[in-house]
Write a protein that holds these residues in place. Structure first.
Motif, short mmCIF file in Angstrom:
data_model
loop_
_atom_site.label_atom_id
_atom_site.label_comp_id
_atom_site.label_asym_id
_atom_site.label_seq_id
_atom_site.Cartn_x
_atom_site.Cartn_y
_atom_site.Cartn_z
N ASP A 40 1.73 3.11 4.36
CA ASP A 40 0.72 2.34 5.09
C ASP A 40 -0.58 3.14 5.22
O ASP A 40 -1.67 2.58 5.11
CB ASP A 40 1.23 1.97 6.49
CG ASP A 40 2.42 1.02 6.45
OD1 ASP A 40 2.61 0.34 5.43
OD2 ASP A 40 3.16 0.98 7.46
N THR A 41 -0.45 4.44 5.44
CA THR A 41 -1.63 5.30 5.56
C THR A 41 -2.38 5.39 4.25
O THR A 41 -3.62 5.31 4.23
CB THR A 41 -1.22 6.71 6.03
OG1 THR A 41 -0.61 6.62 7.32
CG2 THR A 41 -2.42 7.64 6.10
N TRP A 42 -1.66 5.54 3.14
CA TRP A 42 -2.32 5.61 1.83
C TRP A 42 -3.07 4.31 1.53
O TRP A 42 -4.17 4.33 0.97
CB TRP A 42 -1.30 5.91 0.74
CG TRP A 42 -0.79 7.32 0.77
CD1 TRP A 42 -1.44 8.41 1.26
CD2 TRP A 42 0.46 7.79 0.30
NE1 TRP A 42 -0.66 9.54 1.13
CE2 TRP A 42 0.52 9.18 0.53
CE3 TRP A 42 1.56 7.17 -0.31
CZ2 TRP A 42 1.63 9.97 0.19
CZ3 TRP A 42 2.65 7.95 -0.66
CH2 TRP A 42 2.69 9.33 -0.42
N VAL A 43 -2.47 3.19 1.90
CA VAL A 43 -3.14 1.91 1.70
C VAL A 43 -4.38 1.82 2.59
O VAL A 43 -5.46 1.41 2.15
CB VAL A 43 -2.18 0.74 1.98
CG1 VAL A 43 -2.91 -0.60 1.96
CG2 VAL A 43 -1.04 0.73 0.96
N LYS A 44 -4.23 2.19 3.85
CA LYS A 44 -5.36 2.15 4.79
C LYS A 44 -6.51 3.01 4.30
O LYS A 44 -7.69 2.66 4.48
CB LYS A 44 -4.89 2.61 6.17
CG LYS A 44 -5.98 2.59 7.23
CD LYS A 44 -5.44 3.07 8.57
CE LYS A 44 -6.54 3.09 9.62
NZ LYS A 44 -6.04 3.58 10.93
N ASN A 45 -6.20 4.15 3.67
CA ASN A 45 -7.23 5.07 3.21
C ASN A 45 -7.78 4.71 1.83
O ASN A 45 -8.61 5.43 1.28
CB ASN A 45 -6.69 6.50 3.19
CG ASN A 45 -6.48 7.05 4.60
OD1 ASN A 45 -7.10 6.58 5.55
ND2 ASN A 45 -5.60 8.03 4.73
N GLY A 46 -7.32 3.61 1.27
CA GLY A 46 -7.91 3.08 0.06
C GLY A 46 -7.36 3.59 -1.26
O GLY A 46 -7.90 3.27 -2.32
#
Length: 293
Positions: free
Chosen positions: A119-125
């Motif tokens: 989820d963090t990797w997705v949030k960070n683009g």
């Protein structure tokens, strides 16, 4: 292992997600030309038709090693081609549909997972539903990682979810790395030449000189270099200079002003200000810290 299909669906406990990522499913299936898709044998929540598609509550990373087909999703409503050597990533809560062409079939590997790390990797683009497909070519190390995940899921030894999390992270990093470098295939050689020039002449070279050496307009060079490295040419040169300064402060007893001059800093006040901004310390404080004094 059966050659045409191998499926493994896994239970995920709350403690598994505390690791940051946990795997729900992993496997491969070899769909021959003209065979129905998806094959039977999957739990009902994973089944779908090309027309209706489906929505999952997990991520899935798929990789094709044979054949071709199409993919579409809520974020990519027009069908895009996928083929051997393609990764495509499914996102939780995102409608999608995909299938092999009936005249070719395909062989797919997949791994399903969820967790706050992704989820963090997705949030960070790093990963986005708007760009879910990457064509990286056939890669034996990618297949080996999928097979490692399948074997780990089969054995389910103590701590297997943590090992599977590592495999997923490796697969995602390879997909991102290979796709990024494939996108720069035409300019990678020039950008690597630029980095070599900076490494050789970091204390004197200017960004405009690099562009001229590569026979590129500066605006175009700067744009591609920043996309490729994450830094503007000027910022990259400053970082290389500063790294040489830090190395000299750590490994030699040369005077600070000589180290600064050798690295291309002609203004001593500017150097001291830049060094403190970069490290939070003065050069002498940094030397004492890294030399253990």
């Amino acid at each position: 292992m059966e050659d045409s299909i191998h499926l493994k669906y896994l239970a995920v406990g709350p403690n598994d997600l505390l690791w940051g990522m946990a795997v729900n499913s992993v496997g491969f299936q070899n769909v021959k030309a003209g065979e129905p898709y998806p094959p039977q044998g999957h739990p009902s929540r994973y089944l779908f038709t090309r027309e209706r598609g489906r929505t999952l509550d997990e991520y899935q990373l798929l990789y094709l090693t044979r054949g071709k087909g199409t993919f579409k999703s809520a974020s990519v409503p027009n069908s895009v081609s996928v083929q051997k050597g393609s990764f495509f990533l499914l996102f939780p809560g995102e409608w999608h549909s995909y299938a092999p062409d009936s005249d070719t079939g395909w062989k797919e590997y997949w791994i399903g997972f969820k967790g706050p790390q992704m989820d963090t990797w997705v949030k960070n683009g790093f990963f986005t539903p708007a760009k879910p497909v990457w064509n990286v070519g056939l890669q034996s190390d990618v297949v080996e990682l999928y097979m490692e995940a399948i074997n780990t899921a089969d054995k389910q030894e103590s701590g297997f979810q943590q090992r599977l999390s590592g495999v997923v992270s490796h697969l995602l990093s390879l997909a991102w790395f290979r796709a990024r470098n494939e996108a720069f295939s035409e300019s990678a050689q020039q950008m690597n030449k630029a980095k070599i020039l900076i490494a050789d002449k970091y204390n004197t070279i200017r960004p405009q000189e690099i562009a001229e050496h590569l026979c590129m307009g500066y605006t175009n060079f700067r744009r591609i270099f920043k996309d490729y490295t994450g830094f503007s040419p000027a910022k990259y040169i400053k970082l290389v200079r500063m790294n040489h300064v830090k190395e000299a402060l750590t490994n030699t007893n040369l005077p600070v002003n000589q180290i600064a001059f050798d690295a291309g800093y002609e203004n001593e006040d500017y150097f001291f200000t830049a060094f403190r901004q970069h490290t939070g310390m003065t050069p002498l404080e940094y030397r004492s810290f890294t030399q253990g004094k």
